[in-house]
Design a protein around this motif. Structure first.
Motif, PDB file in Angstrom:
ATOM      1  N   PHE A  40       0.856  -1.181   0.000  1.00 52.00           N
ATOM      2  CA  PHE A  40       0.000   0.000   0.000  1.00 52.00           C
ATOM      3  C   PHE A  40       0.892   1.230   0.000  1.00 52.00           C
ATOM      4  N   PRO A  41       0.467   2.273  -0.677  1.00 50.75           N
ATOM      5  CA  PRO A  41       1.325   3.463  -0.743  1.00 50.75           C
ATOM      6  C   PRO A  41       1.503   4.143   0.606  1.00 50.75           C
ATOM      7  N   ALA A  42       2.702   4.654   0.811  1.00 52.32           N
ATOM      8  CA  ALA A  42       2.997   5.507   1.960  1.00 52.32           C
ATOM      9  C   ALA A  42       2.855   6.943   1.481  1.00 52.32           C
ATOM     10  N   ARG A  43       2.462   7.831   2.387  1.00 50.82           N
ATOM     11  CA  ARG A  43       2.268   9.237   2.043  1.00 50.82           C
ATOM     12  C   ARG A  43       3.225  10.105   2.835  1.00 50.82           C
ATOM     13  N   LEU A  44       3.869  11.026   2.139  1.00 45.30           N
ATOM     14  CA  LEU A  44       4.705  12.026   2.793  1.00 45.30           C
ATOM     15  C   LEU A  44       3.830  13.235   3.068  1.00 45.30           C
ATOM     16  N   MET A  45       3.748  13.608   4.326  1.00 47.04           N
ATOM     17  CA  MET A  45       2.904  14.717   4.746  1.00 47.04           C
ATOM     18  C   MET A  45       3.782  15.808   5.353  1.00 47.04           C
ATOM     19  N   VAL A  46       3.420  17.048   5.077  1.00 47.47           N
ATOM     20  CA  VAL A  46       4.144  18.193   5.639  1.00 47.47           C
ATOM     21  C   VAL A  46       3.124  19.205   6.158  1.00 47.47           C
ATOM     22  N   PRO A  47       3.544  20.098   7.049  1.00 48.83           N
ATOM     23  CA  PRO A  47       2.640  21.162   7.483  1.00 48.83           C
ATOM     24  C   PRO A  47       2.213  22.015   6.286  1.00 48.83           C
ATOM     25  N   GLU A  48       1.003  22.520   6.340  1.00 48.28           N
ATOM     26  CA  GLU A  48       0.448  23.292   5.224  1.00 48.28           C
ATOM     27  C   GLU A  48       1.336  24.465   4.823  1.00 48.28           C
ATOM     28  N   ALA A  49       1.953  25.115   5.771  1.00 52.20           N
ATOM     29  CA  ALA A  49       2.805  26.277   5.485  1.00 52.20           C
ATOM     30  C   ALA A  49       4.061  25.902   4.696  1.00 52.20           C
ATOM     31  N   GLU A  50       4.469  24.641   4.738  1.00 55.33           N
ATOM     32  CA  GLU A  50       5.681  24.201   4.044  1.00 55.33           C
ATOM     33  C   GLU A  50       5.390  23.388   2.786  1.00 55.33           C
ATOM     34  N   ALA A  51       4.123  23.217   2.434  1.00 56.31           N
ATOM     35  CA  ALA A  51       3.744  22.352   1.324  1.00 56.31           C
ATOM     36  C   ALA A  51       4.264  22.854  -0.021  1.00 56.31           C
ATOM     37  N   ASP A  52       4.153  24.151  -0.284  1.00 56.65           N
ATOM     38  CA  ASP A  52       4.616  24.686  -1.575  1.00 56.65           C
ATOM     39  C   ASP A  52       6.111  24.462  -1.769  1.00 56.65           C
ATOM     40  N   MET A  53       6.876  24.743  -0.734  1.00 58.33           N
ATOM     41  CA  MET A  53       8.322  24.557  -0.822  1.00 58.33           C
ATOM     42  C   MET A  53       8.656  23.075  -1.019  1.00 58.33           C
ATOM     43  N   ALA A  54       7.974  22.200  -0.308  1.00 56.76           N
ATOM     44  CA  ALA A  54       8.215  20.763  -0.427  1.00 56.76           C
ATOM     45  C   ALA A  54       7.906  20.273  -1.836  1.00 56.76           C
ATOM     46  N   ARG A  55       6.781  20.699  -2.381  1.00 51.97           N
ATOM     47  CA  ARG A  55       6.415  20.294  -3.754  1.00 51.97           C
ATOM     48  C   ARG A  55       7.429  20.799  -4.761  1.00 51.97           C
ATOM     49  N   ARG A  56       7.912  22.003  -4.564  1.00 55.30           N
ATOM     50  CA  ARG A  56       8.905  22.589  -5.479  1.00 55.30           C
ATOM     51  C   ARG A  56      10.202  21.769  -5.444  1.00 55.30           C
ATOM     52  N   LEU A  57      10.659  21.405  -4.255  1.00 56.63           N
ATOM     53  CA  LEU A  57      11.879  20.606  -4.136  1.00 56.63           C
ATOM     54  C   LEU A  57      11.710  19.229  -4.794  1.00 56.63           C
ATOM     55  N   ILE A  58      10.583  18.611  -4.554  1.00 60.79           N
ATOM     56  CA  ILE A  58      10.328  17.293  -5.159  1.00 60.79           C
ATOM     57  C   ILE A  58      10.295  17.396  -6.673  1.00 60.79           C
TER      58      ILE A  58
END
Length: 63
Positions: A40-58
């Motif tokens: 089953f897939p695992a999900r990487l979760m981050v605080p909402e305030a850091e989501a944009d930066m995390a998506r950009r890095l990925i």
């Protein structure tokens, strides 16, 4: 908490987790809860305030 990645690949999961942690982004892994890794897939979760930066890095490392 916002999901920024979902994967059944344990190598990708640990790579992305390390990438985000190196950028001082707080990361949580929500596992699928299966006794078989990758079933089953695992999900990487981050605080909402850091989501944009995390998506950009990925996106930068996966292109």
């Amino acid at each position: 908490m916002i999901e920024v990645a979902k994967t059944t690949d344990p190598v990708r999961l640990h790579f992305l987790k390390g990438l985000l942690e190196a950028a001082d982004i707080q990361v949580f892994v929500f596992e699928g809860g299966s006794p078989w890794p990758g079933a089953f897939p695992a999900r990487l979760m981050v605080p909402e305030a850091e989501a944009d930066m995390a998506r950009r890095l990925i996106r930068e490392v996966e292109t």
